[in-house]
Design a protein around this motif. Structure first.
Motif, PDB file in Angstrom:
ATOM      1  N   ILE A  13      18.278  48.837  44.821  1.00  0.00           N
ATOM      2  CA  ILE A  13      19.160  47.989  45.369  1.00  0.00           C
ATOM      3  C   ILE A  13      20.494  48.264  45.496  1.00  0.00           C
ATOM      4  O   ILE A  13      20.860  49.254  44.700  1.00  0.00           O
ATOM      5  CB  ILE A  13      19.122  46.601  44.262  1.00  0.00           C
ATOM      6  CG1 ILE A  13      19.450  47.164  42.938  1.00  0.00           C
ATOM      7  CG2 ILE A  13      17.725  46.073  44.177  1.00  0.00           C
ATOM      8  CD1 ILE A  13      19.947  45.937  41.982  1.00  0.00           C
ATOM      9  N   LYS A  14      21.383  47.717  46.211  1.00  0.00           N
ATOM     10  CA  LYS A  14      22.782  48.030  46.263  1.00  0.00           C
ATOM     11  C   LYS A  14      23.544  47.036  45.147  1.00  0.00           C
ATOM     12  O   LYS A  14      23.414  45.833  45.702  1.00  0.00           O
ATOM     13  CB  LYS A  14      23.178  47.952  47.721  1.00  0.00           C
ATOM     14  CG  LYS A  14      22.742  48.900  48.699  1.00  0.00           C
ATOM     15  CD  LYS A  14      23.235  48.697  49.864  1.00  0.00           C
ATOM     16  CE  LYS A  14      22.760  49.706  51.180  1.00  0.00           C
ATOM     17  NZ  LYS A  14      23.123  49.514  52.541  1.00  0.00           N
ATOM     18  N   SER A  15      23.972  47.504  43.931  1.00  0.00           N
ATOM     19  CA  SER A  15      24.456  46.653  43.150  1.00  0.00           C
ATOM     20  C   SER A  15      26.017  46.647  43.081  1.00  0.00           C
ATOM     21  O   SER A  15      26.463  45.546  42.990  1.00  0.00           O
ATOM     22  CB  SER A  15      24.073  47.138  41.613  1.00  0.00           C
ATOM     23  OG  SER A  15      24.341  48.559  41.661  1.00  0.00           O
ATOM     24  N   VAL A  16      26.540  47.530  43.524  1.00  0.00           N
ATOM     25  CA  VAL A  16      28.057  47.373  43.523  1.00  0.00           C
ATOM     26  C   VAL A  16      28.356  46.240  44.137  1.00  0.00           C
ATOM     27  O   VAL A  16      29.535  45.390  43.967  1.00  0.00           O
ATOM     28  CB  VAL A  16      28.653  48.784  44.180  1.00  0.00           C
ATOM     29  CG1 VAL A  16      30.179  48.751  44.309  1.00  0.00           C
ATOM     30  CG2 VAL A  16      28.189  49.935  43.186  1.00  0.00           C
ATOM     31  N   PRO A  17      28.042  45.868  45.752  1.00  0.00           N
ATOM     32  CA  PRO A  17      28.648  44.818  46.270  1.00  0.00           C
ATOM     33  C   PRO A  17      28.399  43.478  45.527  1.00  0.00           C
ATOM     34  O   PRO A  17      28.898  42.656  45.942  1.00  0.00           O
ATOM     35  CB  PRO A  17      28.246  44.865  47.440  1.00  0.00           C
ATOM     36  CG  PRO A  17      27.671  46.297  47.725  1.00  0.00           C
ATOM     37  CD  PRO A  17      27.251  46.583  46.407  1.00  0.00           C
ATOM     38  N   MET A  18      27.355  43.394  44.722  1.00  0.00           N
ATOM     39  CA  MET A  18      26.927  41.996  44.109  1.00  0.00           C
ATOM     40  C   MET A  18      27.932  41.685  42.964  1.00  0.00           C
ATOM     41  O   MET A  18      27.802  40.433  42.667  1.00  0.00           O
ATOM     42  CB  MET A  18      25.674  42.487  43.462  1.00  0.00           C
ATOM     43  CG  MET A  18      24.615  42.539  44.723  1.00  0.00           C
ATOM     44  SD  MET A  18      22.750  42.890  44.040  1.00  0.00           S
ATOM     45  CE  MET A  18      22.535  41.265  42.934  1.00  0.00           C
ATOM     46  N   ILE A  19      28.628  42.402  42.448  1.00  0.00           N
ATOM     47  CA  ILE A  19      29.461  42.305  41.413  1.00  0.00           C
ATOM     48  C   ILE A  19      30.851  42.017  41.743  1.00  0.00           C
ATOM     49  O   ILE A  19      31.475  42.912  42.126  1.00  0.00           O
ATOM     50  CB  ILE A  19      29.399  43.204  40.114  1.00  0.00           C
ATOM     51  CG1 ILE A  19      27.931  43.380  39.610  1.00  0.00           C
ATOM     52  CG2 ILE A  19      30.214  42.735  39.030  1.00  0.00           C
ATOM     53  CD1 ILE A  19      27.530  44.509  38.741  1.00  0.00           C
ATOM     54  N   SER A  20      31.487  40.715  41.650  1.00  0.00           N
ATOM     55  CA  SER A  20      32.923  40.756  42.035  1.00  0.00           C
ATOM     56  C   SER A  20      33.967  40.622  41.048  1.00  0.00           C
ATOM     57  O   SER A  20      35.095  40.880  41.336  1.00  0.00           O
ATOM     58  CB  SER A  20      32.914  39.570  42.778  1.00  0.00           C
ATOM     59  OG  SER A  20      32.758  38.349  42.176  1.00  0.00           O
ATOM     60  N   HIS A  21      33.793  40.069  39.821  1.00  0.00           N
ATOM     61  CA  HIS A  21      34.615  39.768  38.768  1.00  0.00           C
ATOM     62  C   HIS A  21      34.214  40.345  37.227  1.00  0.00           C
ATOM     63  O   HIS A  21      33.092  40.147  37.089  1.00  0.00           O
ATOM     64  CB  HIS A  21      35.038  38.462  38.748  1.00  0.00           C
ATOM     65  CG  HIS A  21      35.767  37.944  39.823  1.00  0.00           C
ATOM     66  ND1 HIS A  21      34.838  37.803  41.109  1.00  0.00           N
ATOM     67  CD2 HIS A  21      37.119  37.597  40.116  1.00  0.00           C
ATOM     68  CE1 HIS A  21      36.099  37.223  42.162  1.00  0.00           C
ATOM     69  NE2 HIS A  21      37.259  37.046  41.455  1.00  0.00           N
TER      70      HIS A  21
END
Length: 338
Positions: free
Chosen positions: A296-304
């Protein structure tokens, strides 16, 4: 240590509580990150079956081992780990027949009757603690728990290669289910959400068919429709979009007393399968493997990220549907936009 405590339905506070001490076959973990999840809001609102207050919330967690109880031999102080929050009795009919996620005494850390990870430290059974590679990003690794739930969702789907998937909700679970769909054999994946920021996140993780409404898609029916919202309006919109012989999956958590309307005749006539999925079942180790393999691409999923002091702000932001995955980082000094 400092911890968030849900005192009762609708009541929470930041408290000083005793530091956890590991018993036999237990470990203590310094919490790096814990995700805020829709389940947390259901627990706080008194909508989750079985919750016992007061309770420290938080079940999507990662961290570093700081203390070992007697009999722990497979972990060492300093190991980076992810935590499976599901615990079961091991004695009921479901546990004894390999269906522990249906245990009538199921207890989720931070969900039912055991304290969770919205605290500086967390105590957990060693059997629920999974070692990570030294290079694995601990903050991103807090997504392993929801990934384990997503894998369980796919384990229970009666899927075939070449099917077309429609996913409701581009929050954490929707993004995970959509990303896993091609690995499960999907020929196409469509995701719908009313939140434009979340649709942007879907595009960033590689989902091509992204819409505010399924009416805007280039298909009318799908082989598999997965609701990741728990919202009755979405469920009622999605079930009629299942192709004859297809499957509708309830993945999102709806309030216990919520009711949805559908056509029993259509379920009968078109042989629609309706399946639920509950927590994890022998999927956490596989989730670690998949996460560390880059599934999975996790980095774009976490914003704050938020500190414990800003928990209320994080919860309000979650309820408003702003941002993507929101994390509490209990030992950080400041909140951040990532």
């Amino acid at each position: 240590m400092r911890a968030i405590v849900f005192e009762g339905p609708g009541k929470l506070g930041l408290r000083e509580v005793p530091d956890p001490v590991p018993g036999p076959k237990e470990v203590v973990i310094e919490v790096a990150a814990v995700g805020i999840c829709g389940t947390d809001t259901h627990v706080l609102d008194g909508e989750f079956e079985g919750t016992v207050f007061p309770l420290v919330p938080g079940h999507e967690a990662s961290g570093t081992v700081t203390a070992l109880g007697e009999g722990v031999t497979n972990l060492a102080v300093g190991d980076r780990v992810a935590i499976n929050p599901s615990t079961t009795c091991g004695e009921c009919e479901y546990c004894l027949t390999g269906r522990g996620n249906l245990c009538r005494n199921w207890n989720g850390l931070g969900v039912v009757a055991s304290d969770g990870a919205a605290a500086q430290f967390l105590k957990a059974p060693v059997s629920n603690v999974f070692k990570l590679k030294p290079e694995t990003d601990l903050y991103q690794a807090a997504l392993i728990e929801p990934l384990a739930c997503a894998i369980r969702g796919y384990d229970i789907l009666p899927r075939k290669m070449g099917e077309h998937y429609l996913v409701y909700g581009a929050g954490t679970m929707g993004l995970l289910m959509a990303q896993l769909a091609p690995r499960a054999g999907a020929a196409s994946v469509t995701i719908v959400d009313l939140n434009e920021s979340r649709l942007d996140a879907a595009r960033e993780v590689g989902i091509e068919n992204v819409y505010a409404s399924a009416d805007d898609a280039d298909r009318d029916l799908w082989d598999v429709v997965i609701d990741c919202t728990g919202v009755i309006r979405a469920i009622e919109d999605g079930l009629p979009r299942v192709k004859a012989g297809g499957t509708f999956q309830h993945f999102g958590v709806a309030p216990v007393e919520a009711k949805a309307g559908y056509s029993p005749f259509r379920v009968y006539r078109d042989e629609i399968s309706i399946v639920g999925t509950m927590a994890v079942l022998n999927t956490f180790g596989r989730a670690v493997e998949m996460f560390e393999a880059g599934a999975i691409k996790s980095v774009p999923m976490i914003s704050h990220s938020f500190t414990l002091d800003d928990y209320n702000e994080a919860l309000d932001k979650f309820r408003q549907g702003t941002g993507r995955k929101l994390q509490i980082r209990p030992n950080d000094a400041r909140s951040q936009v990532l």
